[in-house]
Design an enzyme around this catalytic site. Structure first.
Site, PDB file in Angstrom:
ATOM      1  CD  GLU A 169      -2.760  -1.261   2.465  1.00 35.12           C
ATOM      2  OE1 GLU A 169      -3.979  -1.423   2.273  1.00 35.12           O
ATOM      3  OE2 GLU A 169      -2.254  -1.125   3.594  1.00 35.12           O
ATOM      4  CD  GLU A 219      -6.002   2.441   2.566  1.00 35.36           C
ATOM      5  OE1 GLU A 219      -6.577   2.356   3.667  1.00 35.36           O
ATOM      6  OE2 GLU A 219      -4.812   2.109   2.384  1.00 35.36           O
ATOM      7  CB  CYS A 252      -9.337   1.322   7.722  1.00 33.72           C
ATOM      8  SG  CYS A 252      -8.713   0.911   6.076  1.00 33.72           S
TER       9      CYS A 252
END
Length: 655
Positions: free
Chosen positions: A316, A332, A409
């Site tokens: 990520e 993201e 999240c």
């Protein structure tokens, strides 16, 4: 005890201390109608109310009940159940939802939401251990073992989100139940972590920064200097090998020495937000210089057109400079949120308009795409292309909207940003009021104890006219109304009293249009931003999109979706840059959008046979006809993936 609040209550995520070394301070903004009001209404009446049920189904609330010190008092099914969830940071989903609920309650009291909030706050308080520690994963699955896996355990990351929820709850309701929990946890951390020789048993940092900015905000809320000092300790201990020396978790080089953002994008951005908070409260010139330097490096070489951040699904992370892929872009949703939070802190610290430019780009594109139009499903990653024949992996890396995630999240994170959005729109300084983002509503500041209120009406971003009317103003006290002129805006006009300015003679410095004078109630300013659609090309070092262009209009990035182009996919589409772009208002489409219509064609693609390569002239289509003409309909990127599944692309080849 909390310090005395300012005359205008600051109920947003950042409340600067009285001695903060900052150019600007947050003002109060109310969003009353228009584009962002619609998105926030969906958040308030669909997304946030669904939170408790989703957290119950995922097991997060079950874990809190199970961690309570008196399980014998619980229903047998709960008392006998195991920890539910795959990750040690499951508690943070609860805390982010509580923060979103608190900001929402501050604006719109709702009995049912308040009852859910009270119930969950009580669950959190019951689960806390006597010495202040709280993490259900370690309390239930690790037999109470603590701080033995700081790289992956995320205990301090969880503490940070708990603290931010508690601060929000206290600011919104005036109640201290959750703040008491957060202070007990922070006191426990202060007694546990410190430099060798400090008398604290552990010299360490968390693999996922977040507690740093939370501790600064807890200091701002309580006046307790220990929390600020603890945040400073954590920020400065990254880069010293405590986590193995990896860039992934910001441990390769100390932040003050870093020259580029690297590693896991969300972790890097949360750490930088905390460092910027510290620079603001302490005047630390080294931290400020590092934050400004790293922001410039990020925006110059590692930021997608949408404001999205993150090149790699693996780890990520940011990737290399100019490594900005399309179909494999990670971007993201949480990284977009963290970018807004960090840029806002830099905007306050420096007073510079460029941070508002990135906030705007990210809000309208890289962030908002992560939330479905109905507020019921989400994107974890936000690619800039989905190819024809795409096979979706599902789960957290899906290019299709998902109701919830194993690692959830992003949804509650998006809820808390939308619920607190009014905090990120305007600011004040000794000279006047600054408007960073344009909405229909009211901007309210405080000049030497006297309120200043400016009402705004606009249909931005669909139309570029922003009408501003002064409602409250000091008598006989001159002040400056500053309006951000977006970086993308080529032409604008402003009418102020009897005068009209344009780009050639308007009083613009560093991106701010500054209108100074002695104001009276009823005084009006009309700003007209040119919204002609435009084609954008990338730096030639961005290999992934060389020879391509993207369509933009105002703050919006546009994309093509397969559903609007029957008769084929999108991989063979070519845009004709010599033909003009047209604008079409579509109140019937995607909740009401303005589309951009372009001319293009479908290039004839050769039969690849067994080998997809050929001599360069043939590969470029030399000697071939242009192909069948096709009208291209581009929709705002934020609205993609709300209809049927199919291909999508932002960057369009021109040959």
């Amino acid at each position: 005890m909390p310090r005395t609040r300012p005359a205008l209550p600051q109920t947003g995520p950042v409340r600067l201390g009285p001695d903060a070394r900052t150019a600007l301070r947050p003002a109060v903004a109310e969003v009353r109608s228009g584009f962002w009001h619609t998105r926030r209404e969906v958040n308030a009446h669909t997304s946030i109310p669904q939170g408790p049920g989703l957290l119950e189904a995922a097991g997060n609330l079950h874990n809190l009940r199970l961690a309570a010190p008196a399980p014998e008092a619980l229903p047998d099914a709960v008392a006998q159940g195991d920890f539910r969830g795959a990750y040690p940071f499951a508690d943070t989903d609860v805390y982010k939802w509580l923060e979103a609920a608190a900001w929402q309650l501050a604006q719109e009291p709702a009995a049912e939401l308040a009852a859910h909030t009270d119930r969950i706050v009580a669950l959190v308080a019951d689960a806390q251990q006597p010495d202040g520690y709280l993490n259900t994963w370690f309390q239930l699955r690790r037999g109470g073992e603590r701080y033995q896996d700081l790289r992956w355990g995320h205990e301090l990351y969880c503490a940070g989100h708990l603290i931010q929820a508690a601060v929000a709850h206290h600011r919104a309701t005036g109640r201290d139940e959750l703040l008491t929990v957060a202070r007990r946890f922070a006191d426990h951390l202060d007694a546990t972590f410190g430099l060798p020789g400090s008398g604290r048993p552990i010299d360490g940092v968390d693999g996922h920064p977040e507690v740093e900015t939370a501790l600064v905000e807890l200091y701002r809320e309580t006046g307790e200097r220990r929390y600020l000092d603890l945040a400073g300790y954590f920020v400065d201990r990254y880069g010293h090998g405590l986590l193995g020396g990896e860039a992934y978790c910001q441990d390769r080089v100390p932040l003050r020495e870093a020259t580029d953002v690297e590693g896991h994008a969300v972790r890097q951005l949360y750490l930088l937000a905390g460092a910027t908070d510290l620079a603001t409260e302490t005047g630390d010139a080294g931290l400020r210089a590092a934050a400004e330097r790293l922001w410039r490096a990020m925006t110059a070489t590692k930021t997608h057109l949408t404001g999205g951040l993150g090149a790699h699904h693996d780890q990520e992370d940011f990737g290399d400079p100019f490594e900005l892929p399309t179909e494999r872009a990670y971007c993201e949703t949480c990284a977009a949120i963290a970018s807004v939070q960090w840029s806002w802190r830099l905007a306050l610290l420096t007073g510079e308009s460029r941070y508002g430019d990135l906030i705007e780009r990210t809000l309208y594109n890289g962030f908002l795409a992560g939330v479905s139009l109905d507020g019921e499903s989400w994107l974890y990653v936000n690619p800039l292309q989905v190819r024809d024949g795409h096979t979706d992996p599902g789960g957290d890396q899906s290019a299709r909207r998902t109701r919830w995630f194993r690692c959830a999240c992003c949804p509650p994170n998006a809820m808390r940003l939308l619920a607190s959005l009014g905090h990120y729109l305007s600011s004040v300084d000794a000279d006047g009021l600054q408007i960073h983002q344009y909405v229909t509503g009211r901007y309210r500041g405080d000049l030497d104890g006297t309120p200043v209120t400016v009402a705004a009406e606009t249909d931005y971003p669909w139309h570029g006219v922003i009408s501003l009317t002064v409602e409250e103003t000091p008598r006989d006290r001159p002040w400056t109304l500053s309006l951000r002129i977006p970086q993308w805006c080529g032409e604008f006009r402003v009418r102020h009293g009897s005068r009209t300015y344009d780009r050639t003679d308007a009083p613009v410095t560093d991106g701010w249009l500054r209108l100074a004078g002695t104001w009276a109630p009823g005084d009006r300013v009309v700003l007209e931003l040119g919204l002609e659609p435009r084609l954008t090309a990338a730096d030639p070092r961005v290999d992934a999109v060389r020879g391509c262009v993207a369509v933009e209009r105002g703050p919006l990035v546009y994309c093509l979706e397969q559903v609007d182009h029957p008769g084929g996919g999108l991989d063979d589409i070519v845009l004709d840059p010599t033909r003009p772009l047209a604008v079409k208002n579509r109140p019937d489409l995607l909740g009401g959008v303005t589309t951009v219509v372009a001319a293009g064609h479908r290039r004839p693609l050769p039969d690849t046979g067994w080998w997809p390569y050929r001599p360069a002239g043939a590969a470029a289509g030399a000697g071939r006809p242009a192909g069948d003409p096709v009208e291209l309909t581009a929709i705002p990127y934020y609205a993609w993936a709300n209809r049927q599944d199919g291909s999508m692309r932002v960057w369009l080849p021109t040959s």
